[in-house]
Design a protein around this motif. Structure first.
Motif, PDB file in Angstrom:
ATOM      1  N   VAL A 165       0.859  -1.176   0.000  1.00  0.00           N
ATOM      2  CA  VAL A 165       0.000   0.000   0.000  1.00  0.00           C
ATOM      3  C   VAL A 165       0.904   1.237   0.000  1.00  0.00           C
ATOM      4  O   VAL A 165       1.981   1.229   0.596  1.00  0.00           O
ATOM      5  N   LYS A 166       0.474   2.279  -0.693  1.00  0.00           N
ATOM      6  CA  LYS A 166       1.256   3.509  -0.728  1.00  0.00           C
ATOM      7  C   LYS A 166       0.858   4.375   0.462  1.00  0.00           C
ATOM      8  O   LYS A 166      -0.324   4.619   0.706  1.00  0.00           O
ATOM      9  N   ALA A 167       1.859   4.832   1.208  1.00  0.00           N
ATOM     10  CA  ALA A 167       1.627   5.647   2.395  1.00  0.00           C
ATOM     11  C   ALA A 167       2.471   6.915   2.316  1.00  0.00           C
ATOM     12  O   ALA A 167       3.405   7.013   1.519  1.00  0.00           O
ATOM     13  N   LYS A 168       2.118   7.878   3.170  1.00  0.00           N
ATOM     14  CA  LYS A 168       2.842   9.145   3.218  1.00  0.00           C
ATOM     15  C   LYS A 168       3.206   9.485   4.663  1.00  0.00           C
ATOM     16  O   LYS A 168       2.499   9.135   5.597  1.00  0.00           O
ATOM     17  N   TYR A 169       4.319  10.186   4.806  1.00  0.00           N
ATOM     18  CA  TYR A 169       4.631  10.826   6.075  1.00  0.00           C
ATOM     19  C   TYR A 169       5.281  12.173   5.776  1.00  0.00           C
ATOM     20  O   TYR A 169       5.663  12.459   4.632  1.00  0.00           O
ATOM     21  N   LEU A 170       5.374  13.014   6.780  1.00  0.00           N
ATOM     22  CA  LEU A 170       5.894  14.371   6.611  1.00  0.00           C
ATOM     23  C   LEU A 170       7.340  14.443   7.082  1.00  0.00           C
ATOM     24  O   LEU A 170       7.681  13.910   8.142  1.00  0.00           O
ATOM     25  N   LEU A 171       8.163  15.108   6.308  1.00  0.00           N
ATOM     26  CA  LEU A 171       9.554  15.313   6.689  1.00  0.00           C
ATOM     27  C   LEU A 171       9.880  16.800   6.531  1.00  0.00           C
ATOM     28  O   LEU A 171       9.728  17.364   5.440  1.00  0.00           O
ATOM     29  N   GLN A 212      -2.020   5.549   7.925  1.00  0.00           N
ATOM     30  CA  GLN A 212      -1.573   5.469   6.538  1.00  0.00           C
ATOM     31  C   GLN A 212      -1.164   4.044   6.169  1.00  0.00           C
ATOM     32  O   GLN A 212      -1.382   3.614   5.037  1.00  0.00           O
ATOM     33  N   ALA A 213      -0.567   3.326   7.119  1.00  0.00           N
ATOM     34  CA  ALA A 213      -0.097   1.964   6.844  1.00  0.00           C
ATOM     35  C   ALA A 213      -0.872   0.905   7.608  1.00  0.00           C
ATOM     36  O   ALA A 213      -1.021  -0.217   7.130  1.00  0.00           O
ATOM     37  N   SER A 214      -1.363   1.262   8.784  1.00  0.00           N
ATOM     38  CA  SER A 214      -1.957   0.260   9.674  1.00  0.00           C
ATOM     39  C   SER A 214      -3.397   0.584  10.030  1.00  0.00           C
ATOM     40  O   SER A 214      -3.912   0.138  11.060  1.00  0.00           O
ATOM     41  N   GLY A 215      -4.067   1.351   9.169  1.00  0.00           N
ATOM     42  CA  GLY A 215      -5.383   1.860   9.486  1.00  0.00           C
ATOM     43  C   GLY A 215      -6.535   0.916   9.207  1.00  0.00           C
ATOM     44  O   GLY A 215      -6.480   0.092   8.284  1.00  0.00           O
ATOM     45  N   LEU A 216      -7.598   1.085   9.975  1.00  0.00           N
ATOM     46  CA  LEU A 216      -8.806   0.283   9.806  1.00  0.00           C
ATOM     47  C   LEU A 216      -9.461   0.547   8.450  1.00  0.00           C
ATOM     48  O   LEU A 216     -10.081  -0.346   7.869  1.00  0.00           O
ATOM     49  N   THR A 217      -9.329   1.760   7.944  1.00  0.00           N
ATOM     50  CA  THR A 217      -9.958   2.104   6.668  1.00  0.00           C
ATOM     51  C   THR A 217      -9.300   1.393   5.486  1.00  0.00           C
ATOM     52  O   THR A 217      -9.849   1.415   4.378  1.00  0.00           O
ATOM     53  N   LEU A 218      -8.154   0.770   5.698  1.00  0.00           N
ATOM     54  CA  LEU A 218      -7.485   0.028   4.633  1.00  0.00           C
ATOM     55  C   LEU A 218      -8.088  -1.355   4.428  1.00  0.00           C
ATOM     56  O   LEU A 218      -7.742  -2.045   3.460  1.00  0.00           O
ATOM     57  N   LEU A 219      -8.983  -1.750   5.327  1.00  0.00           N
ATOM     58  CA  LEU A 219      -9.586  -3.082   5.265  1.00  0.00           C
ATOM     59  C   LEU A 219     -11.083  -2.976   5.040  1.00  0.00           C
ATOM     60  O   LEU A 219     -11.732  -2.034   5.500  1.00  0.00           O
ATOM     61  N   THR A 220     -11.616  -3.956   4.346  1.00  0.00           N
ATOM     62  CA  THR A 220     -13.074  -4.069   4.277  1.00  0.00           C
ATOM     63  C   THR A 220     -13.558  -4.647   5.603  1.00  0.00           C
ATOM     64  O   THR A 220     -12.774  -5.184   6.402  1.00  0.00           O
ATOM     65  N   LYS A 221     -14.857  -4.558   5.836  1.00  0.00           N
ATOM     66  CA  LYS A 221     -15.402  -5.068   7.087  1.00  0.00           C
ATOM     67  C   LYS A 221     -15.121  -6.554   7.246  1.00  0.00           C
ATOM     68  O   LYS A 221     -14.815  -7.032   8.354  1.00  0.00           O
ATOM     69  N   ASP A 222     -15.187  -7.298   6.161  1.00  0.00           N
ATOM     70  CA  ASP A 222     -14.952  -8.739   6.217  1.00  0.00           C
ATOM     71  C   ASP A 222     -13.483  -9.076   6.466  1.00  0.00           C
ATOM     72  O   ASP A 222     -13.171 -10.186   6.914  1.00  0.00           O
ATOM     73  N   GLU A 223     -12.577  -8.137   6.168  1.00  0.00           N
ATOM     74  CA  GLU A 223     -11.143  -8.387   6.338  1.00  0.00           C
ATOM     75  C   GLU A 223     -10.645  -8.088   7.747  1.00  0.00           C
ATOM     76  O   GLU A 223      -9.519  -8.447   8.098  1.00  0.00           O
ATOM     77  N   ARG A 224     -11.449  -7.446   8.552  1.00  0.00           N
ATOM     78  CA  ARG A 224     -10.997  -7.041   9.887  1.00  0.00           C
ATOM     79  C   ARG A 224     -10.743  -8.265  10.765  1.00  0.00           C
ATOM     80  O   ARG A 224     -11.628  -9.075  11.000  1.00  0.00           O
ATOM     81  N   ASN A 225      -9.514  -8.375  11.246  1.00  0.00           N
ATOM     82  CA  ASN A 225      -9.140  -9.483  12.114  1.00  0.00           C
ATOM     83  C   ASN A 225      -7.875  -9.105  12.882  1.00  0.00           C
ATOM     84  O   ASN A 225      -6.760  -9.272  12.391  1.00  0.00           O
ATOM     85  N   PRO A 226      -8.023  -8.579  14.086  1.00  0.00           N
ATOM     86  CA  PRO A 226      -6.845  -8.140  14.836  1.00  0.00           C
ATOM     87  C   PRO A 226      -5.929  -9.268  15.287  1.00  0.00           C
ATOM     88  O   PRO A 226      -4.826  -8.993  15.767  1.00  0.00           O
ATOM     89  N   MET A 227      -6.356 -10.507  15.106  1.00  0.00           N
ATOM     90  CA  MET A 227      -5.453 -11.619  15.403  1.00  0.00           C
ATOM     91  C   MET A 227      -4.308 -11.689  14.397  1.00  0.00           C
ATOM     92  O   MET A 227      -3.218 -12.173  14.714  1.00  0.00           O
TER      93      MET A 227
END
Length: 361
Positions: free
Chosen positions: A73-79, A90-105
């Motif tokens: 996935v392409k992510a951004k940070y500020l320098l 940007q890299a580890s966000g909940l919005t990057l997953l569909t509802k069916d993909e959510r699995n914190p395990m």
């Protein structure tokens, strides 16, 4: 007349930048000569990167990292000079997953570690990390694995010297510890897709990791405020990277010198998706209010409870943008939210943008 627009994002609907623009349009529609200063804001979650970029400038660095399921996935940070600002969503966000993909395990913070490593390689010596909106509950193990892969060269964590030269600050208003009934798994994992059984397993896994880490370092920071933030990612920063934990909104306002921005203002308008007594527990609008001094602050929100508490805390007015009976689905439509904010600002403006402001009924 000078008015400050400093409204948080309305999650799933408007970014802070978009909400501020609508507020500015509404102000100018009833007060053509007003000077409106728009200040993008965030307490560490969505919009954190944009808020710092707008406030301090710098370069947005784009890179490919791993998402919570280890997909590219392409992510951004500020320098900016030696400062880096990272928004973990940007890299580890909940919005990057569909509802069916959510699995914190299985969801991992590995991609956040890749962003940290890249910033360090580019010379960052002061790294601010906004902890909000994560899909993970891995206690930061994924992030630490990425840093090991980047810098340990098959050695041990203690052999990594480059990270000892970097000062880390985590921005979070979460005060939860890592483990236990108030910890990351029990409080936050269910909204990330965890079942009751998963919650127990995640909490046990975090406790085992914390116990092992404590034996290694000779100290245990799993009970510190912020350790439970972002599924325990806060703990990894506190325990392994000696990070400071700060209120996200206070850190942002301090960095952008908000006290200078608001000098001479007649009114500040802030807001968030839902406002209630929890707003008074260090959430973004309260951070704005605390910085405002004698300048009146109007609070707008998509849903309001505990209006009397909010007014007693010092907000000059507390206005719900949504008409009574409007469905949540309709309220979350972007164009509807924009029009409702615009109408709310007009109502405030018709009172003359001057205190006192009677609360809406």
């Amino acid at each position: 007349m000078k008015v400050i627009a400093a409204v948080d994002s309305f999650k799933g609907c408007l970014t802070s930048i978009e909400a501020n623009q609508v507020v500015a349009d509404g102000i100018r529609s009833v007060c053509d000569g007003a000077e409106v200063i728009q200040v993008p804001v965030s307490d560490g979650g969505e919009g954190f990167l944009d808020a710092f970029h707008a406030g301090v400038g710098g370069q947005l660095i784009e890179l490919w990292v791993k998402d919570p399921l280890m997909r590219p996935v392409k992510a951004k940070y500020l320098l900016k000079d030696r400062l880096a600002v990272i928004e973990i969503a940007q890299a580890s966000g909940l919005t990057l997953l569909t509802k069916d993909e959510r699995n914190p395990m299985v969801a991992t913070t590995y991609g956040t570690g890749q962003m940290v490593a890249d910033a360090v390689r580019k010379g960052a010596e002061d790294i601010i990390v906004g902890l909000g909106g994560s899909a993970t509950s891995d206690a930061g193990i994924g992030m630490l694995k990425a840093l090991m892969d980047a810098f340990a060269n098959h050695g041990k964590w203690d052999d990594i010297t480059v990270l000892k030269k970097v000062h880390f600050t985590i921005a979070s208003d979460v005060k939860n510890p890592l483990c236990g009934e108030n910890g990351a798994a029990h409080v936050f994992a269910p909204q990330k897709g965890a079942t009751d059984e998963m919650v127990i397993q995640l909490d046990r896994r975090a406790r085992l990791f914390a116990d092992t880490s404590a034996r290694h370092f000779g100290f245990d920071r799993s009970e510190m405020e912020g350790a439970g933030a972002a599924g325990g990612l806060g703990y990894a920063f506190l325990q392994y990277l000696d990070a400071d934990c700060r209120s996200g909104i206070k850190l942002l306002l301090e960095t952008i010198r908000f006290e200078d921005v608001i000098r001479g203002a007649s009114l500040i308008i802030t807001g968030e998706g839902a406002a209630d007594r929890q707003t008074l527990m260090g959430k973004l609008p309260m951070g704005i209010l605390e910085q405002a001094g004698d300048i009146p602050v109007c609070l707008i929100a998509g849903r309001i409870d505990d209006r009397d508490c909010l007014l007693q805390a010092g907000f000059a007015c507390v206005e719900c943008i949504n008409p009574e009976g409007l469905s949540l689905e309709e309220a979350l439509r972007k164009e509807v939210a924009q029009e409702n904010i615009r109408n709310t600002i007009r109502r405030i403006g018709e009172k003359g943008f001057s205190a006192p402001y009677p609360a809406s009924t």
